[in-house]
Design a protein around this motif. Structure first.
Motif, PDB file in Angstrom:
ATOM      1  N   THR A   9       0.851  -1.187   0.000  1.00  0.00           N
ATOM      2  CA  THR A   9       0.000   0.000   0.000  1.00  0.00           C
ATOM      3  C   THR A   9       0.885   1.233   0.000  1.00  0.00           C
ATOM      4  OG1 THR A   9      -1.899   1.039   1.097  1.00  0.00           O
ATOM      5  CG2 THR A   9      -0.213   0.088   2.535  1.00  0.00           C
ATOM      6  N   VAL A  13       0.942   4.162   5.439  1.00  0.00           N
ATOM      7  CA  VAL A  13       0.592   3.066   6.342  1.00  0.00           C
ATOM      8  C   VAL A  13       1.460   3.110   7.591  1.00  0.00           C
ATOM      9  CG1 VAL A  13       2.191   1.324   5.422  1.00  0.00           C
ATOM     10  CG2 VAL A  13       0.009   0.606   6.420  1.00  0.00           C
ATOM     11  N   TRP A  78      -5.781  -6.521   6.000  1.00  0.00           N
ATOM     12  CA  TRP A  78      -6.230  -5.156   5.717  1.00  0.00           C
ATOM     13  C   TRP A  78      -5.739  -4.857   4.305  1.00  0.00           C
ATOM     14  CZ3 TRP A  78      -7.047  -1.101   9.945  1.00  0.00           C
ATOM     15  CH2 TRP A  78      -7.445   0.135   9.411  1.00  0.00           C
ATOM     16  N   GLY A  80      -4.611  -3.492   0.678  1.00  0.00           N
ATOM     17  CA  GLY A  80      -4.204  -2.288  -0.029  1.00  0.00           C
ATOM     18  C   GLY A  80      -4.236  -2.565  -1.518  1.00  0.00           C
ATOM     19  N   ALA A  83      -7.318  -4.400  -3.736  1.00  0.00           N
ATOM     20  CA  ALA A  83      -8.309  -4.495  -2.659  1.00  0.00           C
ATOM     21  C   ALA A  83      -9.631  -5.087  -3.152  1.00  0.00           C
ATOM     22  CB  ALA A  83      -8.538  -3.127  -2.029  1.00  0.00           C
ATOM     23  N   TYR A 113     -14.515   3.532  -6.858  1.00  0.00           N
ATOM     24  CA  TYR A 113     -13.288   3.726  -7.625  1.00  0.00           C
ATOM     25  C   TYR A 113     -13.562   4.302  -9.015  1.00  0.00           C
ATOM     26  CZ  TYR A 113     -10.384   1.267  -4.192  1.00  0.00           C
ATOM     27  OH  TYR A 113      -9.703   0.911  -3.049  1.00  0.00           O
ATOM     28  N   PHE A 270     -12.233   4.867   6.338  1.00  0.00           N
ATOM     29  CA  PHE A 270     -12.317   5.390   4.979  1.00  0.00           C
ATOM     30  C   PHE A 270     -12.185   6.906   5.015  1.00  0.00           C
ATOM     31  CE2 PHE A 270     -16.571   5.038   6.710  1.00  0.00           C
ATOM     32  CZ  PHE A 270     -17.203   6.212   6.339  1.00  0.00           C
ATOM     33  N   ASN A 287     -12.994   7.681  -0.605  1.00  0.00           N
ATOM     34  CA  ASN A 287     -11.850   6.789  -0.769  1.00  0.00           C
ATOM     35  C   ASN A 287     -11.991   5.629   0.218  1.00  0.00           C
ATOM     36  OD1 ASN A 287     -10.381   8.460  -2.693  1.00  0.00           O
ATOM     37  ND2 ASN A 287     -10.107   9.879  -0.983  1.00  0.00           N
ATOM     38  N   ARG A 289     -10.262   3.656   1.748  1.00  0.00           N
ATOM     39  CA  ARG A 289      -8.933   3.345   2.285  1.00  0.00           C
ATOM     40  C   ARG A 289      -8.544   4.476   3.225  1.00  0.00           C
ATOM     41  NH1 ARG A 289      -6.012   7.110  -0.426  1.00  0.00           N
ATOM     42  NH2 ARG A 289      -6.700   7.675  -2.535  1.00  0.00           N
TER      43      ARG A 289
END
Length: 346
Positions: A9, A13, A78, A80, A83, A113, A270, A287, A289
């Motif tokens: 990712t 992070v 989790w 990245g 995903a 996305y 998010f 987003n 993420r």
């Protein structure tokens, strides 16, 4: 101790891992980070780290992830990189005892996305998206430009799929020579040049023509439980690039994120982007993420990465629901926290 894997990712992070470690007073989680780059900054904050094979994607990457989970006793992933694909394959991960921590269903992830589809879906929300028209050809652009330019003084464009502002440009109609290049910087394009590019090199993907919002930008880091908003930090990034970021608490933005959480069934951590325009704030994107500025939330006392991870693994408790949505207090954050080296290797 639950072994949680963060696959490839972004470098931010490191802040996520550091904040989880700060909140994890009982050492519930072992944090594992992987990336193809041996010098990846996220390794510094992980309990264990390892290298991923470079240039792996699609189904081959899913197989790598499954094998990594087996050999390294992973209990939660989790995601990245890839995903959406990993969430689509969550049943295969569940079969080997691995929980994929998905922000939303694969269908919703695909929508989020795809900025063209999202703009259409979100245009009717409490805070709508800016006026937007998708285009692929020079003729489609001209039609869209004529329509939007009759309503809005300045327009901009960006690709329908992309991250971190890739491809965003403000369209300038005037010709100011080299002095204009200095003033406008890297994020503008002349209308004549854009028209020439569209004729000579038609884009392979969909682009969006939009009204340009010249005001402050708001980046909201949020935690949801799949039905309602649990916690929220609102960061204001002043137009013009002022130093630092302000933590604010605008009720209309809280209401908008609550609406988005319920509508899309968002869970975990998010990010939602808004920007101020001539008619108030407008919704830019969701987003699924953690954001590039997640580290700015650390000083607020509201530990969103830990709250999200704990909730997804252990379940959001009654106190979380009673307090929801918890809001970070207003303040100004000038510097990010300095992170400490934690070592560790797989």
């Amino acid at each position: 101790m639950t072994r949680v894997w963060f696959n490839q990712t972004f470098s931010n992070v490191r802040a996520v891992l550091d904040l989880i470690r700060q909140g994890d007073a009982d050492a519930e989680f072992c944090l594992i980070c992987t990336h193809p780059d041996p010098g990846f900054p996220g390794f510094l904050a992980a309990d264990e780290h390892a290298l991923e094979p470079p240039r792996l994607s699609g189904a081959d990457y899913v197989e790598f992830c499954l094998e990594f989970c087996r050999t390294h006793r992973i209990e939660a992933l989790w995601p990245g990189k890839e995903a959406t694909l990993l969430v689509e394959q969550r049943a295969r991960f569940a079969a080997i005892g691995v929980q994929v921590l998905a922000v939303a269903t694969p269908q919703v992830l695909g929508l989020l996305y795809d900025k063209a589809r999202f703009a259409l879906e979100a245009s009717r929300f409490h805070i709508p998206t800016p006026a937007t028209i998708a285009f692929r050809t020079a003729d489609e652009f001209e039609s869209a430009y004529e329509r939007l330019r009759s309503i809005h003084e300045v327009l901009c464009l960006k690709p329908a799929k992309g991250v971190n502002g890739e491809g965003f440009r403000v369209i300038r109609e005037e010709h100011a020579g080299l002095d204009g290049l200095v003033r406008d910087g890297l994020y503008s394009i002349r209308l004549g040049c854009l028209r020439q590019l569209l004729v000579q090199h038609p884009p392979e993907q969909t682009w969006l023509l939009m009204e340009y919002l010249a005001g402050d930008e708001y980046s909201l880091d949020a935690v949801g439980d799949g039905q309602r908003l649990i916690a929220l930090t609102q960061r204001c990034k002043r137009a013009g690039g002022a130093y630092g970021q302000r933590i604010v608490a605008r009720p209309e933005l809280t209401q908008a994120v609550s609406e988005l959480t319920g509508h899309f069934g968002l869970s975990g951590l998010f990010n939602v982007q808004f920007r101020e325009g001539s008619h108030g704030p407008r919704l830019l994107e969701v987003n699924p993420r953690f954001s590039g500025g997640i580290g700015y939330t650390g000083p607020t006392g509201l530990n969103l990465p830990y709250l999200a991870l704990r909730g997804l693994i252990r379940g959001f408790n009654a106190q979380d629901s009673r307090d929801a949505p918890r809001l970070a207090p207003e303040m100004r954050v000038l510097e990010l926290t300095q992170y400490q080296h934690h070592g560790g290797a797989v």
